[in-house]
Design a protein around this motif. Structure first.
Motif, PDB file in Angstrom:
ATOM      1  N   GLU A  87      46.455  57.272  45.948  1.00 54.76           N
ATOM      2  CA  GLU A  87      45.502  58.109  45.228  1.00 54.76           C
ATOM      3  C   GLU A  87      45.138  57.503  43.872  1.00 54.76           C
ATOM      4  O   GLU A  87      43.956  57.457  43.494  1.00 54.76           O
ATOM      5  CB  GLU A  87      46.081  59.506  45.033  1.00 54.76           C
ATOM      6  CG  GLU A  87      45.142  60.456  44.302  1.00 54.76           C
ATOM      7  CD  GLU A  87      45.712  61.857  44.175  1.00 54.76           C
ATOM      8  OE1 GLU A  87      44.939  62.782  43.849  1.00 54.76           O
ATOM      9  OE2 GLU A  87      46.924  62.042  44.419  1.00 54.76           O
ATOM     10  N   ALA A  88      46.122  57.033  43.132  1.00 53.40           N
ATOM     11  CA  ALA A  88      45.859  56.437  41.818  1.00 53.40           C
ATOM     12  C   ALA A  88      44.976  55.200  41.944  1.00 53.40           C
ATOM     13  O   ALA A  88      44.075  54.972  41.125  1.00 53.40           O
ATOM     14  CB  ALA A  88      47.178  56.074  41.139  1.00 53.40           C
ATOM     15  N   ALA A  89      45.193  54.409  42.980  1.00 53.68           N
ATOM     16  CA  ALA A  89      44.380  53.215  43.185  1.00 53.68           C
ATOM     17  C   ALA A  89      42.962  53.573  43.620  1.00 53.68           C
ATOM     18  O   ALA A  89      41.991  52.928  43.193  1.00 53.68           O
ATOM     19  CB  ALA A  89      45.037  52.309  44.216  1.00 53.68           C
ATOM     20  N   PHE A  90      42.807  54.590  44.452  1.00 56.82           N
ATOM     21  CA  PHE A  90      41.467  55.055  44.836  1.00 56.82           C
ATOM     22  C   PHE A  90      40.644  55.402  43.598  1.00 56.82           C
ATOM     23  O   PHE A  90      39.450  55.107  43.517  1.00 56.82           O
ATOM     24  CB  PHE A  90      41.567  56.282  45.742  1.00 56.82           C
ATOM     25  CG  PHE A  90      41.826  55.992  47.192  1.00 56.82           C
ATOM     26  CD1 PHE A  90      42.137  54.713  47.632  1.00 56.82           C
ATOM     27  CD2 PHE A  90      41.762  57.013  48.136  1.00 56.82           C
ATOM     28  CE1 PHE A  90      42.383  54.450  48.980  1.00 56.82           C
ATOM     29  CE2 PHE A  90      41.990  56.767  49.481  1.00 56.82           C
ATOM     30  CZ  PHE A  90      42.312  55.488  49.903  1.00 56.82           C
ATOM     31  N   ALA A  91      41.279  56.058  42.644  1.00 61.55           N
ATOM     32  CA  ALA A  91      40.558  56.528  41.449  1.00 61.55           C
ATOM     33  C   ALA A  91      40.011  55.375  40.622  1.00 61.55           C
ATOM     34  O   ALA A  91      39.009  55.537  39.913  1.00 61.55           O
ATOM     35  CB  ALA A  91      41.483  57.398  40.604  1.00 61.55           C
ATOM     36  N   SER A  92      40.643  54.217  40.700  1.00 56.94           N
ATOM     37  CA  SER A  92      40.184  53.074  39.902  1.00 56.94           C
ATOM     38  C   SER A  92      39.309  52.113  40.695  1.00 56.94           C
ATOM     39  O   SER A  92      38.901  51.066  40.175  1.00 56.94           O
ATOM     40  CB  SER A  92      41.391  52.310  39.340  1.00 56.94           C
ATOM     41  OG  SER A  92      42.178  51.751  40.377  1.00 56.94           O
ATOM     42  N   PHE A  93      39.004  52.445  41.934  1.00 59.61           N
ATOM     43  CA  PHE A  93      38.168  51.577  42.770  1.00 59.61           C
ATOM     44  C   PHE A  93      36.703  51.741  42.375  1.00 59.61           C
ATOM     45  O   PHE A  93      36.163  52.843  42.415  1.00 59.61           O
ATOM     46  CB  PHE A  93      38.360  51.921  44.248  1.00 59.61           C
ATOM     47  CG  PHE A  93      37.574  51.058  45.198  1.00 59.61           C
ATOM     48  CD1 PHE A  93      37.865  49.707  45.324  1.00 59.61           C
ATOM     49  CD2 PHE A  93      36.551  51.599  45.967  1.00 59.61           C
ATOM     50  CE1 PHE A  93      37.147  48.911  46.212  1.00 59.61           C
ATOM     51  CE2 PHE A  93      35.835  50.820  46.855  1.00 59.61           C
ATOM     52  CZ  PHE A  93      36.128  49.465  46.981  1.00 59.61           C
ATOM     53  N   GLY A  94      36.073  50.644  41.990  1.00 55.07           N
ATOM     54  CA  GLY A  94      34.693  50.708  41.516  1.00 55.07           C
ATOM     55  C   GLY A  94      33.647  50.583  42.589  1.00 55.07           C
ATOM     56  O   GLY A  94      32.447  50.686  42.307  1.00 55.07           O
ATOM     57  N   GLY A  95      34.062  50.364  43.833  1.00 55.55           N
ATOM     58  CA  GLY A  95      33.101  50.151  44.905  1.00 55.55           C
ATOM     59  C   GLY A  95      32.669  48.691  44.960  1.00 55.55           C
ATOM     60  O   GLY A  95      32.934  47.902  44.053  1.00 55.55           O
ATOM     61  N   LEU A  96      31.991  48.338  46.029  1.00 56.46           N
ATOM     62  CA  LEU A  96      31.498  46.970  46.201  1.00 56.46           C
ATOM     63  C   LEU A  96      30.049  46.870  45.749  1.00 56.46           C
ATOM     64  O   LEU A  96      29.279  47.828  45.883  1.00 56.46           O
ATOM     65  CB  LEU A  96      31.585  46.560  47.673  1.00 56.46           C
ATOM     66  CG  LEU A  96      32.979  46.299  48.232  1.00 56.46           C
ATOM     67  CD1 LEU A  96      32.878  45.931  49.700  1.00 56.46           C
ATOM     68  CD2 LEU A  96      33.677  45.202  47.465  1.00 56.46           C
ATOM     69  N   PRO A  97      29.648  45.726  45.237  1.00 52.77           N
ATOM     70  CA  PRO A  97      28.235  45.542  44.888  1.00 52.77           C
ATOM     71  C   PRO A  97      27.344  45.798  46.098  1.00 52.77           C
ATOM     72  O   PRO A  97      27.672  45.395  47.229  1.00 52.77           O
ATOM     73  CB  PRO A  97      28.172  44.067  44.462  1.00 52.77           C
ATOM     74  CG  PRO A  97      29.553  43.736  44.034  1.00 52.77           C
ATOM     75  CD  PRO A  97      30.461  44.538  44.920  1.00 52.77           C
ATOM     76  N   HIS A  98      26.241  46.505  45.844  1.00 54.84           N
ATOM     77  CA  HIS A  98      25.213  46.755  46.855  1.00 54.84           C
ATOM     78  C   HIS A  98      25.632  47.756  47.930  1.00 54.84           C
ATOM     79  O   HIS A  98      24.931  47.918  48.929  1.00 54.84           O
ATOM     80  CB  HIS A  98      24.765  45.448  47.532  1.00 54.84           C
ATOM     81  CG  HIS A  98      24.547  44.316  46.580  1.00 54.84           C
ATOM     82  ND1 HIS A  98      23.581  44.350  45.594  1.00 54.84           N
ATOM     83  CD2 HIS A  98      25.188  43.130  46.446  1.00 54.84           C
ATOM     84  CE1 HIS A  98      23.631  43.214  44.912  1.00 54.84           C
ATOM     85  NE2 HIS A  98      24.598  42.476  45.396  1.00 54.84           N
ATOM     86  N   ARG A  99      26.764  48.434  47.748  1.00 56.07           N
ATOM     87  CA  ARG A  99      27.217  49.433  48.712  1.00 56.07           C
ATOM     88  C   ARG A  99      27.568  50.705  47.944  1.00 56.07           C
ATOM     89  O   ARG A  99      28.678  50.845  47.460  1.00 56.07           O
ATOM     90  CB  ARG A  99      28.427  48.921  49.494  1.00 56.07           C
ATOM     91  CG  ARG A  99      28.139  47.681  50.344  1.00 56.07           C
ATOM     92  CD  ARG A  99      29.436  47.021  50.775  1.00 56.07           C
ATOM     93  NE  ARG A  99      29.228  45.911  51.685  1.00 56.07           N
ATOM     94  CZ  ARG A  99      28.997  44.657  51.314  1.00 56.07           C
ATOM     95  NH1 ARG A  99      28.915  44.363  50.014  1.00 56.07           N
ATOM     96  NH2 ARG A  99      28.852  43.700  52.206  1.00 56.07           N
ATOM     97  N   SER A 100      26.608  51.616  47.820  1.00 52.70           N
ATOM     98  CA  SER A 100      26.798  52.857  47.060  1.00 52.70           C
ATOM     99  C   SER A 100      27.390  52.578  45.686  1.00 52.70           C
ATOM    100  O   SER A 100      28.265  53.299  45.205  1.00 52.70           O
ATOM    101  CB  SER A 100      27.683  53.844  47.836  1.00 52.70           C
ATOM    102  OG  SER A 100      27.044  54.252  49.013  1.00 52.70           O
TER     103      SER A 100
END
Length: 467
Positions: free
Chosen positions: A321-334
Motif C-alpha cells: 500500500e505504501a509503495a502504491f501511494a508513491s507510484f507516479g504512473g508511466l509516461p503516456h499512460r493515464s
C-alpha cells in the motif's frame, strides 16, 4: 548481460538487429558462440559489423549449414500473416527457431545459484492492456521494499542486457504476444495474465491464435504461482486449466468486475477498494481512490495483479500500500502532467485503440477530451458507452472532421493540430474538470509514435498553464 548458455563454439544465426537483436548477438558472444547476423536494413547491418559481428545473408542458399539455431527478433512475423522467408529456410534446414526470451530462460540460472540461500526469481507479465503499468508497478513496490529488482522485456532493458541477478534478486518481465509466441523456454516463478481484448490478430491468425500465444507463458513450463485476470472468458478458462480445485492457491484470481469468493486465493477491486481473500477470509485491503498514479478501473485491475504478484513474493499488504501511494504512473499512460487552477491535465497517448481509450474515459469525470489520429479498423462504436463524462471533444489528426462526425451526442470541435486542441481546451476548462489526451487512434498520421504525440501534448500543456 546474461551470457547465452548451450551454444559454446557453435554458430547461431540472429535475424533482426534492433535493440533485442544486438543484445542477443552480444550475449551469444559472451557465451562463446559465434553470432551470424542479418537485417534487411543496411544501417542496422553496418552497426552490427562495427561491433565486430559477422554479417551473413540468411536468405541465401546454404545459409543454415552448420548453424545450431536461428534467433528471431519479436517484430518479425514467423507464421502469420505469412512466414518470414528466413524462418521458412530454417524450418526446411531443420534448424530450431527461438527468440531472446527463450535464450534468457535457458541461460539465466548459473552454478552460483546453488550457493544462494534465496535464489533469484522471475515475474513475467502478459495480457492485452495494462501489462506495462503492472510490470512497472511490481518493480516499484519491490524497489520501495528494498528488494534488488530489474525491469526488462517489452519495457526497460532487453532481457539479455540485464545484469545477472544476485541472491534474492527479482527480474520483472513485461512480455508481449510476439515474445511469448516463439520462445522455446518459458519458466517464470510467477506469471501474470492481466486481460484479453482483440489486438495483433493478423500476426496471430485470429483471436484464438492471439490467446494461444499468451497462454504459452503458463503452459510451456508452468509457473509456481499464476495471477490470472478472470473478467474475460479466456482468463476464466486459463485459471480453470491451471487449478487442481477450488482451494488450489497456486492460482490467484483477479477481478474488477465482481467480488470473488470461494476457498482459494482472490484479489478484486470494487468501488475503488482492493480486497484480498484467502481461504474464505479477508487477508488485506487497500483504498485505491486517492492513488493518483492509478486512476480508474483499468488501473485498479493493474493494481490487483501487481498486489497479487507481490504477495506471492512475501510482501505485506501495508508495504504494498505504501509503495502504491508513491507510484507516479508511466509516461503516456493515464499520466497526470500537471494540475493548475483546479484543472487536471492527463496524458494517455498510449490509448491508441478504442478499448484503451474507453477505459481512460471511464477513469475521470467532467472531461475535455483531446482525441483523433489514424483511425483503426472497426470505427469508434465501442466508445459510445464511455462518453457520458465528456464535456467536449477537441479532435486532432488529418481526418479530424470524419473522426468528429462519429462522436454522436458529444460536442466536438475540429482542431486538427495538437497546438490548437490544447489551446482551446486550456482556455475553456473549468475547475473540477480534466483535460485528457486519449486519442483512440494511432499517431502515425502526424507523429512517429505515441510517445512523440504524448510529449507534444505535455510540452504544450505546461507552456499554456504557466504562460
Amino acid at each position: 548481460m546474461i551470457p547465452v548458455r548451450g551454444f559454446e563454439g557453435r554458430k547461431v544465426a540472429v535475424l533482426g538487429l534492433g535493440r533485442s537483436g544486438l543484445a542477443t548477438a552480444r550475449s551469444l558472444r559472451a557465451g562463446e558462440a559465434e553470432a551470424l547476423c542479418w537485417d534487411d536494413n543496411s544501417a542496422a547491418r553496418d552497426k552490427a559489423e562495427a561491433e565486430g559481428f559477422t554479417i551473413s545473408d540468411l536468405s541465401r542458399a546454404g545459409a543454415f549449414e552448420d548453424v545450431a539455431a536461428l534467433i528471431v527478433s519479436p517484430g518479425i512475423p514467423h507464421l502469420y500473416p505469412a512466414p518470414n522467408k528466413v524462418v521458412a529456410l530454417a524450418w526446411e534446414a531443420g534448424v530450431p527457431v527461438d527468440n531472446d526470451i527463450g535464450l534468457f530462460f535457458r541461460s539465466l540460472a548459473g552454478g552460483e545459484w546453488d550457493e544462494f540461500d534465496a535464489p533469484p526469481r522471475v515475474v513475467a507479465v502478459t495480457g492485452s492492456n495494462g501489462k506495462s503499468t503492472t510490470s512497472a508497478l511490481i518493480a516499484h513496490v519491490l524497489e520501495q521494499a528494498g528488494k534488488p529488482v530489474q525491469l526488462a522485456g517489452n519495457i526497460g532493458r532487453g532481457v539479455l542486457d540485464i545484469d545477472p541477478p544476485d541472491e534474492g534478486g527479482v527480474v520483472v518481465l513485461e512480455l508481449s504476444s510476439y515474445q511469448t509466441d516463439l520462445a522455446r523456454a518459458l519458466t517464470p516463478d510467477v506469471a501474470v495474465f492481466t486481460n484479453l481484448s482483440p489486438d495483433h490478430l493478423d500476426r496471430h491468425g485470429g483471436m484464438g491464435g492471439y490467446f494461444a500465444a499468451k497462454r504459452r507463458l503458463f503452459a510451456e513450463g508452468g509457473p509456481d504461482r499464476a495471477v490470472i485476470g478472470v473478467d474475460e472468458a479466456e482468463g476464466q478458462y486459463l485459471a480453470n486449466q491451471l487449478s487442481e480445485g477450488l482451494g488450489d492457491d497456486r492460482v490467484i484470481r483477479v477481478s474488477v468486475a465482481r467480488k470473488l469468493s470461494g476457498p482459494g486465493w482472490q484479489v478484486f477491486a470494487r468501488k475503488g477498494f482492493l480486497s484480498e481473500y484467502r481461504k474464505g477470509r479477508q487477508a488485506g485491503s487497500i483504498d485505491l481512490r486517492d492513488m493518483t498514479g492509478l486512476p480508474g478501473a483499468h488501473n485498479h485491475q493493474n493494481a490487483c495483479a501487481a498486489y497479487a504478484a507481490c504477495r506471492t513474493l512475501g510482501l505485506a499488504p501495508k508495504v504494498i500500500e505504501a509503495a502504491f501511494a508513491s507510484f507516479g504512473g508511466l509516461p503516456h499512460r493515464s499520466q497526470t502532467v500537471v494540475e493548475a487552477a483546479g484543472v487536471r491535465y492527463v496524458n494517455d497517448s498510449k490509448a491508441t485503440n478504442v478499448d484503451s481509450a474507453a477505459k481512460a474515459l471511464l477513469a475521470f469525470q467532467n472531461i475535455r477530451w483531446i482525441c483523433g489520429g489514424l483511425e483503426k479498423e472497426g470505427g469508434l462504436a465501442g466508445l459510445q458507452d464511455a462518453l457520458g463524462s465528456v464535456v467536449k471533444a477537441y479532435v486532432i489528426g488529418r481526418e479530424a472532421a470524419q473522426f468528429a462526425m462519429q462522436l454522436e451526442g458529444v460536442e466536438a470541435e475540429v482542431c486538427t493540430t495538437m497546438e490548437a486542441a490544447v489551446t482551446r481546451a486550456v482556455a475553456e476548462a473549468q475547475p473540477g474538470e480534466t483535460v485528457l489526451l486519449a486519442p483512440a487512434a494511432a499517431s502515425f498520421d502526424q507523429y512517429d509514435n505515441f510517445e512523440q504525440r504524448g510529449d507534444d501534448f505535455t510540452t504544450r500543456v505546461r507552456a499554456a498553464v504557466t504562460a
